[in-house]
Design a protein around this motif. Structure first.
Motif, PDB file in Angstrom:
ATOM      1  N   ARG A   8     -86.931 -17.334  -0.300  1.00 30.42           N
ATOM      2  CA  ARG A   8     -87.942 -17.145  -1.333  1.00 30.42           C
ATOM      3  C   ARG A   8     -87.509 -17.690  -2.696  1.00 30.42           C
ATOM      4  O   ARG A   8     -88.283 -17.643  -3.657  1.00 30.42           O
ATOM      5  N   THR A   9     -86.301 -18.220  -2.788  1.00 29.58           N
ATOM      6  CA  THR A   9     -85.831 -18.785  -4.041  1.00 29.58           C
ATOM      7  C   THR A   9     -86.555 -20.105  -4.323  1.00 29.58           C
ATOM      8  O   THR A   9     -86.620 -20.974  -3.453  1.00 29.58           O
ATOM      9  N   LEU A  10     -87.105 -20.232  -5.514  1.00 29.32           N
ATOM     10  CA  LEU A  10     -87.868 -21.421  -5.874  1.00 29.32           C
ATOM     11  C   LEU A  10     -86.947 -22.631  -5.926  1.00 29.32           C
ATOM     12  O   LEU A  10     -85.904 -22.610  -6.592  1.00 29.32           O
ATOM     13  N   ARG A  11     -87.363 -23.713  -5.221  1.00 25.24           N
ATOM     14  CA  ARG A  11     -86.556 -24.933  -5.160  1.00 25.24           C
ATOM     15  C   ARG A  11     -87.361 -26.121  -5.664  1.00 25.24           C
ATOM     16  O   ARG A  11     -88.595 -26.091  -5.651  1.00 25.24           O
ATOM     17  N   PRO A  12     -86.685 -27.197  -6.105  1.00 27.05           N
ATOM     18  CA  PRO A  12     -87.414 -28.363  -6.628  1.00 27.05           C
ATOM     19  C   PRO A  12     -88.394 -28.925  -5.598  1.00 27.05           C
ATOM     20  O   PRO A  12     -88.068 -29.067  -4.426  1.00 27.05           O
ATOM     21  N   GLY A  13     -89.600 -29.208  -6.042  1.00 29.99           N
ATOM     22  CA  GLY A  13     -90.601 -29.826  -5.173  1.00 29.99           C
ATOM     23  C   GLY A  13     -91.310 -28.869  -4.245  1.00 29.99           C
ATOM     24  O   GLY A  13     -92.040 -29.288  -3.349  1.00 29.99           O
ATOM     25  N   ALA A  14     -91.087 -27.572  -4.438  1.00 28.19           N
ATOM     26  CA  ALA A  14     -91.717 -26.591  -3.553  1.00 28.19           C
ATOM     27  C   ALA A  14     -92.249 -25.444  -4.381  1.00 28.19           C
ATOM     28  O   ALA A  14     -91.748 -25.133  -5.460  1.00 28.19           O
TER      29      ALA A  14
ATOM     30  N   LEU B  12     -72.082 -16.026  -4.242  1.00 29.73           N
ATOM     31  CA  LEU B  12     -73.536 -15.948  -4.105  1.00 29.73           C
ATOM     32  C   LEU B  12     -74.231 -16.674  -5.262  1.00 29.73           C
ATOM     33  O   LEU B  12     -75.255 -17.344  -5.059  1.00 29.73           O
ATOM     34  N   CYS B  13     -73.690 -16.548  -6.456  1.00 33.79           N
ATOM     35  CA  CYS B  13     -74.241 -17.283  -7.601  1.00 33.79           C
ATOM     36  C   CYS B  13     -74.129 -18.787  -7.380  1.00 33.79           C
ATOM     37  O   CYS B  13     -75.031 -19.552  -7.757  1.00 33.79           O
ATOM     38  N   GLY B  14     -73.028 -19.221  -6.760  1.00 33.55           N
ATOM     39  CA  GLY B  14     -72.861 -20.635  -6.464  1.00 33.55           C
ATOM     40  C   GLY B  14     -73.925 -21.142  -5.505  1.00 33.55           C
ATOM     41  O   GLY B  14     -74.479 -22.236  -5.679  1.00 33.55           O
ATOM     42  N   VAL B  15     -74.243 -20.349  -4.473  1.00 33.42           N
ATOM     43  CA  VAL B  15     -75.291 -20.731  -3.526  1.00 33.42           C
ATOM     44  C   VAL B  15     -76.638 -20.801  -4.236  1.00 33.42           C
ATOM     45  O   VAL B  15     -77.418 -21.740  -4.027  1.00 33.42           O
ATOM     46  N   ARG B  16     -76.907 -19.837  -5.076  1.00 37.80           N
ATOM     47  CA  ARG B  16     -78.206 -19.820  -5.771  1.00 37.80           C
ATOM     48  C   ARG B  16     -78.374 -21.063  -6.648  1.00 37.80           C
ATOM     49  O   ARG B  16     -79.451 -21.661  -6.694  1.00 37.80           O
ATOM     50  N   ARG B  17     -77.321 -21.467  -7.344  1.00 39.89           N
ATOM     51  CA  ARG B  17     -77.416 -22.671  -8.172  1.00 39.89           C
ATOM     52  C   ARG B  17     -77.687 -23.900  -7.322  1.00 39.89           C
ATOM     53  O   ARG B  17     -78.444 -24.791  -7.720  1.00 39.89           O
ATOM     54  N   LEU B  18     -77.074 -23.964  -6.138  1.00 38.51           N
ATOM     55  CA  LEU B  18     -77.334 -25.084  -5.225  1.00 38.51           C
ATOM     56  C   LEU B  18     -78.789 -25.100  -4.779  1.00 38.51           C
ATOM     57  O   LEU B  18     -79.441 -26.154  -4.768  1.00 38.51           O
ATOM     58  N   LEU B  19     -79.305 -23.942  -4.399  1.00 35.61           N
ATOM     59  CA  LEU B  19     -80.690 -23.870  -3.941  1.00 35.61           C
ATOM     60  C   LEU B  19     -81.655 -24.237  -5.066  1.00 35.61           C
ATOM     61  O   LEU B  19     -82.646 -24.926  -4.844  1.00 35.61           O
ATOM     62  N   ARG B  20     -81.373 -23.787  -6.275  1.00 35.23           N
ATOM     63  CA  ARG B  20     -82.267 -24.052  -7.399  1.00 35.23           C
ATOM     64  C   ARG B  20     -82.243 -25.507  -7.838  1.00 35.23           C
ATOM     65  O   ARG B  20     -83.162 -25.974  -8.516  1.00 35.23           O
ATOM     66  N   SER B  21     -81.197 -26.236  -7.462  1.00 37.70           N
ATOM     67  CA  SER B  21     -81.056 -27.624  -7.929  1.00 37.70           C
ATOM     68  C   SER B  21     -81.281 -28.660  -6.833  1.00 37.70           C
ATOM     69  O   SER B  21     -81.213 -29.852  -7.104  1.00 37.70           O
TER      70      SER B  21
ATOM     71  N   MET C  23     -81.039 -30.235   1.208  1.00 41.40           N
ATOM     72  CA  MET C  23     -80.052 -29.259   1.671  1.00 41.40           C
ATOM     73  C   MET C  23     -80.738 -28.033   2.254  1.00 41.40           C
ATOM     74  O   MET C  23     -81.650 -27.472   1.648  1.00 41.40           O
ATOM     75  N   THR C  24     -80.291 -27.621   3.428  1.00 41.69           N
ATOM     76  CA  THR C  24     -80.819 -26.397   4.027  1.00 41.69           C
ATOM     77  C   THR C  24     -80.117 -25.187   3.418  1.00 41.69           C
ATOM     78  O   THR C  24     -79.060 -25.304   2.788  1.00 41.69           O
ATOM     79  N   ILE C  25     -80.700 -24.028   3.632  1.00 41.44           N
ATOM     80  CA  ILE C  25     -80.069 -22.792   3.159  1.00 41.44           C
ATOM     81  C   ILE C  25     -78.711 -22.611   3.822  1.00 41.44           C
ATOM     82  O   ILE C  25     -77.732 -22.228   3.182  1.00 41.44           O
ATOM     83  N   GLY C  26     -78.647 -22.913   5.127  1.00 36.40           N
ATOM     84  CA  GLY C  26     -77.372 -22.775   5.841  1.00 36.40           C
ATOM     85  C   GLY C  26     -76.299 -23.672   5.275  1.00 36.40           C
ATOM     86  O   GLY C  26     -75.130 -23.269   5.152  1.00 36.40           O
ATOM     87  N   ASP C  27     -76.664 -24.911   4.924  1.00 38.27           N
ATOM     88  CA  ASP C  27     -75.680 -25.835   4.341  1.00 38.27           C
ATOM     89  C   ASP C  27     -75.199 -25.334   2.982  1.00 38.27           C
ATOM     90  O   ASP C  27     -74.006 -25.410   2.670  1.00 38.27           O
ATOM     91  N   ALA C  28     -76.136 -24.836   2.168  1.00 41.04           N
ATOM     92  CA  ALA C  28     -75.755 -24.321   0.846  1.00 41.04           C
ATOM     93  C   ALA C  28     -74.819 -23.125   0.992  1.00 41.04           C
ATOM     94  O   ALA C  28     -73.822 -22.999   0.268  1.00 41.04           O
TER      95      ALA C  28
END
Length: 314
Positions: A306-312, A260-269, A275-280
């Motif tokens: 709801r996780t903050l992502r670049p450009g959003a 789960l931490c790995g997914v969060r790092r992907l979403l945050r970066s 990348m979609t949430i499903g892909d991450a």
């Protein structure tokens, strides 16, 4: 004008870890709930002081930059990092040199104080004191009961925020730096190296570290407990005991939270376009997105959407 003192707040463990100067490190959140972290840092010309507090249980993995050393200790946790539920009545200070990686298991509500400095300066001064036991790459230093020098050092670190307005003056910085360096080496001169090593606990720590490496090396193919037992050639009960002793969690719970931490790092970066949430999620082996979203919210206190992502902006 250069800023010599900073105080920051973070709502993400990964961002928190990235913003501590002079380290290449990552934090993996392993306790449910929104993350809150604070970091106070002071730059005194090659002597870097930091105090950080985190509210959630973490796996802390990394190393100080090459050519540097770090001295760090917990100051407000009831247990020592890496020693789950093990009482620590005398300050236990970790010493590590650049290029030597560590992995710590930090309890919730932990405050960590530390100092980084040039290894060349450190070795020159430590040799002048005649203290040779700190030459090892990684070790713990046990301070004597009733010792005063380490108390003076801790107080000096605590008082850094009081002097923030003085750091713009070069003479003031030089004076404060000199006082702190003196306090550091007085404390080291007072310290005694730990002679007793708990071989069993070191074995448990090594086992968890090897599992951590395996998890990060196989993100798309989630490892099972059986996979880990087979790879390490240990029985399930030994693996279970190792994780409970070191992390306070079962291997299965730890595995899932690392992913789960790995997914969060992907979403945050990455942006939503990249990348979609499903892909991450799929990159870290999550197939059932409903269950994934529930576990993600339980751990981080928010849905992945709801996780903050670049450009959003959320």
């Amino acid at each position: 004008m250069k800023s010599y003192y900073s105080a920051q707040r973070f709502s993400d463990a990964y961002e928190h870890a990235r913003n501590v100067a002079n380290f290449d490190q990552r934090y993996f959140q392993t306790e449910n709930g929104p993350f809150e972290g604070t970091v106070r840092q002071v730059d005194l010309g090659g002597l870097h002081i930091f105090t950080e507090r985190t509210n959630r249980q973490l796996v802390h993995r990394g190393q100080v930059m090459p050519g540097s050393i770090v001295l760090a200790w917990t100051s407000s946790a009831s247990v020592a990092p890496g020693s789950w539920r093990e009482e620590t009545r005398v300050p236990l200070v970790g010493l590590s040199r650049g290029g030597s990686e560590w992995i710590l298991h930090r309890p919730s509500d932990t405050e960590l104080d530390g100092i980084t400095m040039s290894a060349v300066e450190f070795d020159r001064l430590i040799d002048a004191l005649g203290v040779t036991t700190t030459r090892n790459e990684n070790r713990h230093i046990q301070f004597m009961r009733g010792g005063t020098a380490f108390s003076v050092l801790r107080s000096g670190i605590r008082e850094m925020s009081w002097h923030a307005e003085r750091f713009s003056c070069a003479d003031a910085r030089a004076t404060i730096r000199k006082q702190l360096v003196d306090a550091i080496f007085c404390a080291l001169g007072e310290a005694e190296a730990r002679h007793r090593t708990d071989v069993t606990h070191l074995t448990y720590n090594d086992m968890v570290k090897r599992c951590h490496d395996l998890i990060l090396g196989n993100p798309e193919f989630p490892l099972t407990v059986l996979d880990l037992c087979t790879e390490l050639r240990v029985c399930r009960s030994t693996l279970q005991t190792s994780f409970l002793k070191v992390t306070g969690q079962s291997p299965l719970s730890y595995l899932r939270r690392m992913r789960l931490c790995g997914v969060r790092r992907l979403l945050r970066s990455t942006s939503t376009v990249q990348m979609t949430i499903g892909d991450a999620a799929s990159r870290w082996g999550f197939v059932h997105l409903g269950r994934f979203a529930t576990d993600y919210r339980e751990l981080f206190g928010e849905l992945p959407s709801r996780t903050l992502r670049p450009g959003a902006e959320n």
